[in-house]
Design a protein around this motif. Sequence first.
Motif, PDB file in Angstrom:
ATOM      1  N   ALA A  15      19.419 -70.392 -29.483  1.00  0.00           N
ATOM      2  CA  ALA A  15      20.660 -71.136 -29.301  1.00  0.00           C
ATOM      3  C   ALA A  15      20.350 -72.364 -28.450  1.00  0.00           C
ATOM      4  CB  ALA A  15      21.701 -70.263 -28.611  1.00  0.00           C
ATOM      5  N   LYS A  16      21.063 -73.446 -28.706  1.00  0.00           N
ATOM      6  CA  LYS A  16      20.839 -74.663 -27.928  1.00  0.00           C
ATOM      7  C   LYS A  16      21.604 -74.589 -26.614  1.00  0.00           C
ATOM      8  CE  LYS A  16      20.145 -77.835 -31.798  1.00  0.00           C
ATOM      9  NZ  LYS A  16      20.670 -79.039 -32.471  1.00  0.00           N
ATOM     10  N   GLY A  17      20.993 -75.161 -25.582  1.00  0.00           N
ATOM     11  CA  GLY A  17      21.636 -75.208 -24.278  1.00  0.00           C
ATOM     12  C   GLY A  17      21.336 -76.530 -23.600  1.00  0.00           C
ATOM     13  N   LYS A  18      22.127 -76.874 -22.592  1.00  0.00           N
ATOM     14  CA  LYS A  18      21.919 -78.095 -21.806  1.00  0.00           C
ATOM     15  C   LYS A  18      21.788 -77.714 -20.342  1.00  0.00           C
ATOM     16  CE  LYS A  18      22.569 -81.734 -24.612  1.00  0.00           C
ATOM     17  NZ  LYS A  18      21.390 -82.297 -25.173  1.00  0.00           N
ATOM     18  N   PHE A  19      20.828 -78.352 -19.669  1.00  0.00           N
ATOM     19  CA  PHE A  19      20.629 -78.154 -18.240  1.00  0.00           C
ATOM     20  C   PHE A  19      21.607 -79.067 -17.508  1.00  0.00           C
ATOM     21  CE2 PHE A  19      17.789 -79.412 -14.498  1.00  0.00           C
ATOM     22  CZ  PHE A  19      18.298 -78.422 -13.694  1.00  0.00           C
ATOM     23  N   MET A  20      22.606 -78.481 -16.842  1.00  0.00           N
ATOM     24  CA  MET A  20      23.656 -79.262 -16.209  1.00  0.00           C
ATOM     25  C   MET A  20      23.341 -79.640 -14.764  1.00  0.00           C
ATOM     26  SD  MET A  20      26.904 -77.193 -17.789  1.00  0.00           S
ATOM     27  CE  MET A  20      27.874 -77.545 -16.368  1.00  0.00           C
ATOM     28  N   GLY A  32      16.535 -73.161  -6.892  1.00  0.00           N
ATOM     29  CA  GLY A  32      16.074 -71.940  -7.557  1.00  0.00           C
ATOM     30  C   GLY A  32      17.002 -71.436  -8.636  1.00  0.00           C
ATOM     31  N   THR A  33      18.258 -71.891  -8.620  1.00  0.00           N
ATOM     32  CA  THR A  33      19.242 -71.436  -9.601  1.00  0.00           C
ATOM     33  C   THR A  33      19.772 -72.630 -10.381  1.00  0.00           C
ATOM     34  OG1 THR A  33      19.883 -69.641  -8.114  1.00  0.00           O
ATOM     35  CG2 THR A  33      21.371 -70.141  -9.928  1.00  0.00           C
ATOM     36  N   SER A  34      19.558 -72.620 -11.693  1.00  0.00           N
ATOM     37  CA  SER A  34      19.988 -73.710 -12.565  1.00  0.00           C
ATOM     38  C   SER A  34      21.268 -73.310 -13.292  1.00  0.00           C
ATOM     39  CB  SER A  34      18.914 -74.014 -13.607  1.00  0.00           C
ATOM     40  OG  SER A  34      17.706 -74.332 -12.966  1.00  0.00           O
ATOM     41  N   ILE A  35      22.095 -74.296 -13.601  1.00  0.00           N
ATOM     42  CA  ILE A  35      23.313 -74.057 -14.370  1.00  0.00           C
ATOM     43  C   ILE A  35      23.105 -74.592 -15.777  1.00  0.00           C
ATOM     44  CG2 ILE A  35      25.773 -74.533 -14.552  1.00  0.00           C
ATOM     45  CD1 ILE A  35      25.803 -74.825 -11.522  1.00  0.00           C
ATOM     46  N   ALA A  96      20.747 -69.557 -14.404  1.00  0.00           N
ATOM     47  CA  ALA A  96      19.427 -69.146 -14.880  1.00  0.00           C
ATOM     48  C   ALA A  96      18.404 -69.396 -13.788  1.00  0.00           C
ATOM     49  CB  ALA A  96      19.056 -69.921 -16.134  1.00  0.00           C
ATOM     50  N   GLN A  97      17.374 -68.569 -13.770  1.00  0.00           N
ATOM     51  CA  GLN A  97      16.281 -68.769 -12.836  1.00  0.00           C
ATOM     52  C   GLN A  97      14.998 -68.939 -13.640  1.00  0.00           C
ATOM     53  OE1 GLN A  97      16.569 -65.590  -9.877  1.00  0.00           O
ATOM     54  NE2 GLN A  97      17.614 -67.085  -8.583  1.00  0.00           N
ATOM     55  N   PHE A  98      14.219 -69.949 -13.275  1.00  0.00           N
ATOM     56  CA  PHE A  98      12.980 -70.268 -13.969  1.00  0.00           C
ATOM     57  C   PHE A  98      11.789 -69.904 -13.106  1.00  0.00           C
ATOM     58  CE2 PHE A  98      16.157 -72.675 -16.136  1.00  0.00           C
ATOM     59  CZ  PHE A  98      15.713 -72.777 -17.440  1.00  0.00           C
ATOM     60  N   ARG A  99      10.630 -69.661 -13.748  1.00  0.00           N
ATOM     61  CA  ARG A  99       9.411 -69.309 -13.005  1.00  0.00           C
ATOM     62  C   ARG A  99       9.017 -70.414 -12.056  1.00  0.00           C
ATOM     63  NH1 ARG A  99       6.030 -66.654 -18.011  1.00  0.00           N
ATOM     64  NH2 ARG A  99       7.360 -64.829 -18.228  1.00  0.00           N
ATOM     65  N   VAL A 100       9.148 -71.654 -12.511  1.00  0.00           N
ATOM     66  CA  VAL A 100       8.963 -72.834 -11.663  1.00  0.00           C
ATOM     67  C   VAL A 100      10.273 -73.596 -11.746  1.00  0.00           C
ATOM     68  CG1 VAL A 100       7.658 -74.958 -11.344  1.00  0.00           C
ATOM     69  CG2 VAL A 100       6.512 -72.922 -12.243  1.00  0.00           C
ATOM     70  N   ASN A 101      10.805 -74.042 -10.621  1.00  0.00           N
ATOM     71  CA  ASN A 101      12.071 -74.767 -10.646  1.00  0.00           C
ATOM     72  C   ASN A 101      11.984 -75.969 -11.578  1.00  0.00           C
ATOM     73  OD1 ASN A 101      12.888 -72.945  -8.740  1.00  0.00           O
ATOM     74  ND2 ASN A 101      12.696 -74.352  -7.022  1.00  0.00           N
ATOM     75  N   LEU A 102      13.055 -76.210 -12.320  1.00  0.00           N
ATOM     76  CA  LEU A 102      13.069 -77.342 -13.244  1.00  0.00           C
ATOM     77  C   LEU A 102      13.067 -78.656 -12.466  1.00  0.00           C
ATOM     78  CD1 LEU A 102      15.634 -76.220 -15.962  1.00  0.00           C
ATOM     79  CD2 LEU A 102      13.156 -76.124 -16.045  1.00  0.00           C
TER      80      LEU A 102
END
Length: 120
Positions: A15-20, A32-35, A96-102
């Motif tokens: 599914a497509k998503g956007k990093f807000m 550390g926490t992305s929306i 969402a949490q990523f292994r390395v921060n975006l």
Amino acid sequence: PVMSEKSSVTKRLYAKGKFMGFQRNHHYQRHGTSIVRIEGVTDKASTEFYLGKRIAFVYQAKVAKANKGHHEGSSKVRVIWGKVTRAHGTSGAVRAQFRVNLPQKAFGASLRVMLYPSRV
């Protein structure tokens, strides 16, 4: 119906998503926490399906590096992996949490929300 020609429709397995942006308040933001806004998800109940799913931020680097694993050659394509942890608010956004921060340059960038691992 029988189709005589090969159909040119490609199937997406994500599914497509956007990093807000990052989770934040008035004074600071938590890197550390992305929306993430997922396409087609408009309320909190709809986010339930995506909890625990893997997210990929695929980007192009300047320098090619050797491919990992058993793949030969090199590539400029890199991936930062993460996972959906919980809903954010009531309008369908998720955290969402990523292994390395975006990186900040990824604001507004497209993400791939994979349809695995399955909880069905």
